[in-house]
Design an enzyme around this catalytic site. Structure first.
Site, PDB file in Angstrom:
ATOM      1  N   GLY A  49       0.815  -1.208   0.000  1.00  0.00           N
ATOM      2  CA  GLY A  49       0.000   0.000   0.000  1.00  0.00           C
ATOM      3  C   GLY A  49       0.842   1.248   0.000  1.00  0.00           C
ATOM      4  N   PRO A  50       0.204   2.380  -0.260  1.00  0.00           N
ATOM      5  CA  PRO A  50       0.931   3.645  -0.292  1.00  0.00           C
ATOM      6  C   PRO A  50       1.485   3.997   1.092  1.00  0.00           C
ATOM      7  CG  PRO A  50      -1.325   3.883  -1.095  1.00  0.00           C
ATOM      8  CD  PRO A  50      -1.214   2.527  -0.525  1.00  0.00           C
ATOM      9  N   PRO A  51       2.414   4.957   1.149  1.00  0.00           N
ATOM     10  CA  PRO A  51       2.999   5.320   2.447  1.00  0.00           C
ATOM     11  C   PRO A  51       1.936   5.889   3.383  1.00  0.00           C
ATOM     12  CG  PRO A  51       4.172   6.363   0.618  1.00  0.00           C
ATOM     13  CD  PRO A  51       2.986   5.713   0.037  1.00  0.00           C
ATOM     14  N   GLY A  52       2.138   5.647   4.662  1.00  0.00           N
ATOM     15  CA  GLY A  52       1.259   6.248   5.664  1.00  0.00           C
ATOM     16  C   GLY A  52      -0.095   5.598   5.795  1.00  0.00           C
ATOM     17  N   GLY A  98      -0.528   2.761   7.392  1.00  0.00           N
ATOM     18  CA  GLY A  98      -0.574   1.991   8.635  1.00  0.00           C
ATOM     19  C   GLY A  98       0.068   0.621   8.566  1.00  0.00           C
ATOM     20  N   LYS A  99       0.936   0.399   7.579  1.00  0.00           N
ATOM     21  CA  LYS A  99       1.556  -0.932   7.434  1.00  0.00           C
ATOM     22  C   LYS A  99       2.457  -1.225   8.638  1.00  0.00           C
ATOM     23  CE  LYS A  99       3.333   0.170   3.416  1.00  0.00           C
ATOM     24  NZ  LYS A  99       2.774   1.512   3.225  1.00  0.00           N
ATOM     25  N   THR A 100       3.316  -0.254   8.956  1.00  0.00           N
ATOM     26  CA  THR A 100       4.236  -0.471  10.069  1.00  0.00           C
ATOM     27  C   THR A 100       3.471  -0.600  11.380  1.00  0.00           C
ATOM     28  OG1 THR A 100       5.740   0.944   8.884  1.00  0.00           O
ATOM     29  CG2 THR A 100       6.334   0.410  11.136  1.00  0.00           C
ATOM     30  N   SER A 143      -3.648  -0.224 -18.883  1.00  0.00           N
ATOM     31  CA  SER A 143      -4.925   0.301 -18.420  1.00  0.00           C
ATOM     32  C   SER A 143      -5.302   1.657 -19.005  1.00  0.00           C
ATOM     33  CB  SER A 143      -4.954   0.353 -16.897  1.00  0.00           C
ATOM     34  OG  SER A 143      -4.058   1.323 -16.461  1.00  0.00           O
ATOM     35  N   LYS A 161      -7.380   3.466  -7.470  1.00  0.00           N
ATOM     36  CA  LYS A 161      -7.752   4.408  -8.521  1.00  0.00           C
ATOM     37  C   LYS A 161      -9.048   5.133  -8.152  1.00  0.00           C
ATOM     38  CE  LYS A 161      -5.444   2.147 -12.367  1.00  0.00           C
ATOM     39  NZ  LYS A 161      -5.594   1.229 -13.493  1.00  0.00           N
TER      40      LYS A 161
HETATM   41  P1  ADP Z   1       3.336   2.953   6.580  1.00  0.00           P
HETATM   42  O1  ADP Z   1       4.160   1.966   7.295  1.00  0.00           O
HETATM   43  O2  ADP Z   1       2.212   2.326   5.816  1.00  0.00           O
HETATM   44  O3  ADP Z   1       4.079   3.918   5.732  1.00  0.00           O
HETATM   45  P2  ADP Z   1       2.751   3.883   9.222  1.00  0.00           P
HETATM   46  O4  ADP Z   1       2.341   2.577   9.809  1.00  0.00           O
HETATM   47  O5  ADP Z   1       4.090   4.404   9.547  1.00  0.00           O
HETATM   48  O6  ADP Z   1       2.570   3.844   7.663  1.00  0.00           O
HETATM   49  O7  ADP Z   1       1.646   4.945   9.574  1.00  0.00           O
HETATM   50  C1  ADP Z   1       1.860   6.331   9.651  1.00  0.00           C
HETATM   51  C2  ADP Z   1       1.091   6.918  10.787  1.00  0.00           C
HETATM   52  O8  ADP Z   1      -0.301   6.847  10.538  1.00  0.00           O
HETATM   53  C3  ADP Z   1       1.318   6.185  12.099  1.00  0.00           C
HETATM   54  O9  ADP Z   1       1.407   7.109  13.119  1.00  0.00           O
HETATM   55  C4  ADP Z   1       0.080   5.337  12.237  1.00  0.00           C
HETATM   56  O10 ADP Z   1      -0.219   5.093  13.593  1.00  0.00           O
HETATM   57  C5  ADP Z   1      -0.978   6.201  11.601  1.00  0.00           C
HETATM   58  N1  ADP Z   1      -2.067   5.410  11.038  1.00  0.00           N
HETATM   59  C6  ADP Z   1      -2.124   4.857   9.826  1.00  0.00           C
HETATM   60  N2  ADP Z   1      -3.275   4.195   9.652  1.00  0.00           N
HETATM   61  C7  ADP Z   1      -3.987   4.343  10.775  1.00  0.00           C
HETATM   62  C8  ADP Z   1      -5.276   3.890  11.215  1.00  0.00           C
HETATM   63  N3  ADP Z   1      -6.066   3.158  10.433  1.00  0.00           N
HETATM   64  N4  ADP Z   1      -5.659   4.238  12.434  1.00  0.00           N
HETATM   65  C9  ADP Z   1      -4.878   4.981  13.221  1.00  0.00           C
HETATM   66  N5  ADP Z   1      -3.676   5.446  12.891  1.00  0.00           N
HETATM   67  C10 ADP Z   1      -3.223   5.144  11.680  1.00  0.00           C
END
Ligand code: ADP
Length: 917
Positions: free
Chosen positions: A460-463, A465-467, A806, A849
């Protein structure tokens, strides 16, 4: 041989630093010219006489770079002393060796006979002309018997030197030779002692000046005196160097001695400490009291030594604690022994110590591990409910993903429980309790089987919540969490470690993470696995990663530094990546893919309100009573200041708001200082941030006006893309007609597949040009009639690489718009692959998309029919409700959806009717 006391001999100057002493033999390379002149001289001389020349050593040339030139340039008063020498042979060099300079192709061998003195000094300036010219030479008077005293001192000095030389000789053969010469010296009669002096001086290594002085000594007494001096000097040089060598040896062995003594001291201190501890335990003094430490306070040097000894003791204990019979213990013990053998403080000792520290501090599987904590947690009855609660507590929304993760954890739990049951039944079998060793290995194998499932891969895109999902899983399992960032890893050694022979070597990322975790079963997040470099001259990092992740291989992972198989089978690996395209098939094969496509505006507002804002408030020293945002303010931030799939930018924007308010709050406190207490919110403080405040805080909106910039223009439509970061978005497809000869030009860093889509689109449009009302009759090429044109299709931004099928629908619509003059609405976007038959086939990344289109405020969206179910199941209702979807099966339907029903003047129905008639 009859040499009279005065004689005429051809003179041969010897190049610096060659000196030929009487009795000595000499072989030198000479030039062709000199050889020919020598041969001529020899030819002239009486063939019955031995061929004798007067060799005269000449002093060093003024220019050191000319040392090798022969004859050397000379100046000043020339030398007079020399040696009459017999020419033993003069031969061309190729018969001897091929490796001699081409300028000196002859070899001349001489045998020194007696000293001579030139009647006239050698004329150094015209020396070349003097070469081998005949000169009068005087012979010193025949050897007389020297005085007894001179002979005795000479013999003493010679014997001492020979004795020294024999002692210094490493080869026994040489030693014997020197001793044999000693015997000869002792036996030599007095009248032959001067001859002996010649023999010895010629045999030892002495300075050029000393040799010249010895050559100039014409009387026997003089010769003996000179030789004696030379021998004394030589003996003392040899003795001094021997002394130095001994001193070096001694200091080395002292270091070793010191090391062993220190070891003994440390051992004695340990024993004393134990003794004191037991005594004190009896007498009530707390053990480990500072008074037990040797050296006492204030003695920092000794403290350091003590600390060092303590470290070593710790290290030894750790090695001893490794499981008996295991590979790691065997290697640890072997290296420990090596460490003890080499001097402390040496470079190698440091290297071995660092290695042992690594080896001993890594978590190794042991028999006791089969009942480790995580197994207990995972086996608890409420485990799944707790895990769900943990995921909910950390993340908003993501329902489907949480469900997938719970399924995954349920599988882990089931395996753990079944395994525990089978272990219990196995241990009841008496057969398996036969020997301690076999039981141990069985335990290890059980530990090895451990809890493992397929590897999770979050895409998925950055941010998005993967980490943080990975962290929640670790929390739910009660295991330590480690994150390894793989972005930009090009070198296999970063994953696998450097071999110990390599300077500054160390273990790879995996082993480092394992050590930090301190357990053999942590959750390790391999971040950005799609950014790992491909195979190159630094090895293949992707292949190393595959070995790490492969359950078949990773129970014996080979880190080059550690060099003992490391068991990774109990580690729970979670990978993350932005897009799946660049991940190798074998790796993908081992992973369970979980897609996180991004958040809707609603979800973002909720995440901001529940998670991000409280986090930023805490981070900036504020509380909820001091800062609140209205819904409309949040929506403004989400729509106009950030436009990303994830929430990173949103978090940054909220942190800016919090900082802004923090500054305001501090100023406010200063202004009311002393009048009110700060624990209640003072009057006059504006805690709520409204929509209209946002611009004052965050500046001009970044995304305002994007929609306004979109144009409704002939030949332009909007396609949908997923970027390399995994984010969905709009991409304009521009086309224009220019005078030409019916060609299609495609620009915008396009890959092969997308180029082919452009060609298919044009062919389809050409084939249906008449039906579409572009041409007046069938079979007419719209690019040639009425005017010949070229079509230029461009996809901005030109610098970004684009590929994939596409864009087919969007390209067809752009071409139809260009050739018919009908425009597509600017709030419409489309995606879909086309075939030559005019079908629209499904494409990937639909969710991303659609969300991207929603963010870009698109109202209508054309998608392949086959993607309908995906939209219905995976796109949030709120998004679906805000957009109008056209699911199409053919290009005709797509054109109708894009330009409106009946707008194109489609002639097909007429044709069908005609054929029926
Ligand atoms: P990724 O690893 O996908 O780049 P992160 O896991 O670092 O993203 O997430 C970035 C920030 O957004 C973190 O502080 C995370 O806790 C928050 N975040 C992302 N998704 C959610 C969610 N569904 N609910 C609460 N916080 C979220």
């Amino acid at each position: 041989m009859a040499i009279s006391s005065t004689q005429r001999l051809p003179v041969l100057p010897l190049p610096f630093p060659v000196v030929l002493l009487p009795t000595a033999r000499l072989t030198i390379p000479i030039s062709r010219e000199l050889a020919e002149r020598l041969q001529a001289v020899l030819h002239d001389s009486d063939s019955n006489q031995p061929r004798v020349v007067a060799t005269v050593p000449v002093p060093p040339p003024p220019d050191p770079s000319n040392v090798s030139s022969y004859p050397p340039p000379l100046n000043g008063t020339g030398p007079v002393h020399g040696t009459a020498a017999r020419i033993v042979h003069l031969v061309p060099v190729r018969t001897l060796s091929a490796s001699v300079s081409p300028h000196q192709p002859y070899v001349l061998s001489l045998h020194g006979l007696t000293r001579i003195r030139l009647a006239q000094p050698l004329d150094l300036d015209s020396q070349v002309a003097d070469f081998l010219s005949e000169r009068t030479v005087h012979h010193p008077p025949a050897d007389q018997t020297p005085s007894r005293g001179a002979v005795e001192t000479f013999k003493d000095a010679a014997l001492r030197l020979l004795d020294r030389l024999a002692k210094d000789s490493v080869q026994s053969q040489r030693k014997d030779d020197w001793l044999r010469v000693s015997v000869m010296v002792e036996d030599v009669p007095d009248h032959r002692s001067a001859w002996m002096a010649d023999v010895l001086v010629a045999a030892i290594n002495c300075a050029y000046a000393d040799k010249l002085a010895f050559l100039a000594a014409t009387t026997v007494e003089d010769r003996l005196r000179h030789a004696t001096e030379l021998f004394v000097k030589q003996t003392s040089i040899s003795e001094v160097s021997q002394k130095i060598a001994n001193a070096v040896d001694e200091s080395l062995s002292r270091q070793q001695k010191e090391y062993f003594l220190r070891q003994q001291l440390a051992a004695i201190q340990r024993e004393l400490q134990i003794l004191h501890t037991t005594n004190n335990a009896g007498s009530g003094v707390p053990s480990g009291s500072p008074s037990l430490k040797t050296g006492g306070p204030g003695n920092e040097v000794d403290d350091d030594d003590q600390a060092d000894a303590d470290d070593l003791t710790d290290l030894k204990k750790k090695i001893e604690a490794l499981e008996a019979g295991s590979e790691e213990r065997k290697l640890g013990v072997r290296e420990w022994r090596r460490l003890k053998r080499i001097p402390q403080g040496s470079v190698e000792s440091g290297v071995i110590r660092t290695y042992l520290e690594w080896l001993a501090s890594l978590p190794w599987p042991s028999a006791a591990l089969s009942s480790s904590v995580d197994q207990e947690i995972i086996k608890e009855s409420g485990f799944l409910a707790k895990a769900r609660a943990q995921l909910d507590a950390d993340h908003f929304g993501l329902d489907q993903i949480k469900r997938r993760l719970i399924e995954y954890l349920a599988v882990l739990r089931l395996r753990a429980v079944t395994e525990a049951a089978s272990q219990a039944s196995v241990s009841q079998q008496p057969m398996l309790q036969l020997a301690a060793a076999s039981a141990q290995s069985a335990d290890r194998n059980c530990a090895r089987k451990g809890v493992k499932g397929p590897i999770l891969l979050f895409v998925g895109p950055p941010g998005t919540g993967k980490t943080s999902l990975g962290q929640s899983i670790a929390k739910a399992l009660g295991r330590p969490f480690q994150r390894i960032s793989l972005g930009g890893v090009r070198d296999e050694a970063e994953i696998r470690g450097h071999r110990r022979t390599y300077v500054a070597s160390g273990p790879g990322m995996i082993v480092q993470a394992l050590r930090k975790a301190g357990r053999i079963d942590p959750v390790i997040l391999l971040d950005e696995i799609d950014k790992v470099g491909q195979s190159n001259f630094h090895g293949d990092p992707a292949a190393a990663l595959l070995e790490v992740l492969d359950p078949e291989q990773n129970h014996a992972f080979n880190d080059h530094y550690i060099n003992v198989p490391v068991d990774l089978s109990r580690v729970l690996f979670i990978c993350t990546c932005n897009a799946l395209d660049s991940i190798s098939a074998p790796l993908l094969d081992r992973c369970e893919v979980v897609e996180l496509s991004g958040y809707t505006y609603d979800e973002k507002i909720n995440i901001a309100r529940r998670y991000l804002l409280p986090k930023q408030l805490r981070a900036n020293g504020l509380s909820e009573s001091l800062l609140a945002l209205t819904d409309s303010a949040l929506l403004r931030i989400v729509t106009l200041y950030t436009r990303e799939a994830g929430v990173r930018g949103l978090e940054r924007a909220l942190s800016s708001v919090a900082r802004f308010k923090a500054v305001e709050w501090v100023n406010h406190l200063d202004s009311i200082a002393g009048t009110e207490r700060s624990d209640t919110v003072p009057k006059g403080w504006q805690s709520v941030v409204k929509e209209e405040d946002i611009q004052r805080i965050l500046g001009v909106p970044r995304w305002d006006g994007e929609e306004r910039e979109r144009e409704e223009k002939i030949g332009v439509v909007y396609g949908l893309v997923v970027t390399g970061m995994g984010e969905g978005g709009l991409m304009p497809v521009e086309s224009t007609a220019v005078p030409g000869s019916g060609h299609l030009k495609l620009t915008g860093s396009l890959g092969d597949v997308i180029k082919e889509s452009g060609e298919i689109a044009l062919s389809w449009v050409k084939a249906h040009a008449f039906d579409l009302g572009i041409t007046a009759g069938k079979g007419i090429d719209p690019l040639k009639v009425p005017d010949p044109i070229d079509i230029h299709l461009h996809l901005p931004a030109g610098a970004q690489k684009k590929d994939g099928p596409s864009a087919g629908v969007a390209m067809t619509c752009a071409l139809v718009s260009l050739l018919t003059g009908v425009m597509a609405p600017k709030d419409m976007a489309m995606t879909g692959e086309i075939t030559l038959r005019g079908r629209v086939t499904p494409v990937g990344g639909i969710r991303m998309k659609v969300l991207g289109a929603h963010r870009a405020k698109v109202q209508k969206i054309i998608l392949p029919w086959a993607n309908k179910r995906e939209v219905e199941h995976e796109v949030a209702l709120e998004v679906r409700q805000q957009m109008q979807f056209h699911f199409v099966q053919t290009i005709d339907e797509a054109l109708e959806a894009a330009f409106g029903k009946g707008v194109l003047g489609w002639k097909r129905e007429v044709m069908v009717m005609e054929s029926r008639l």
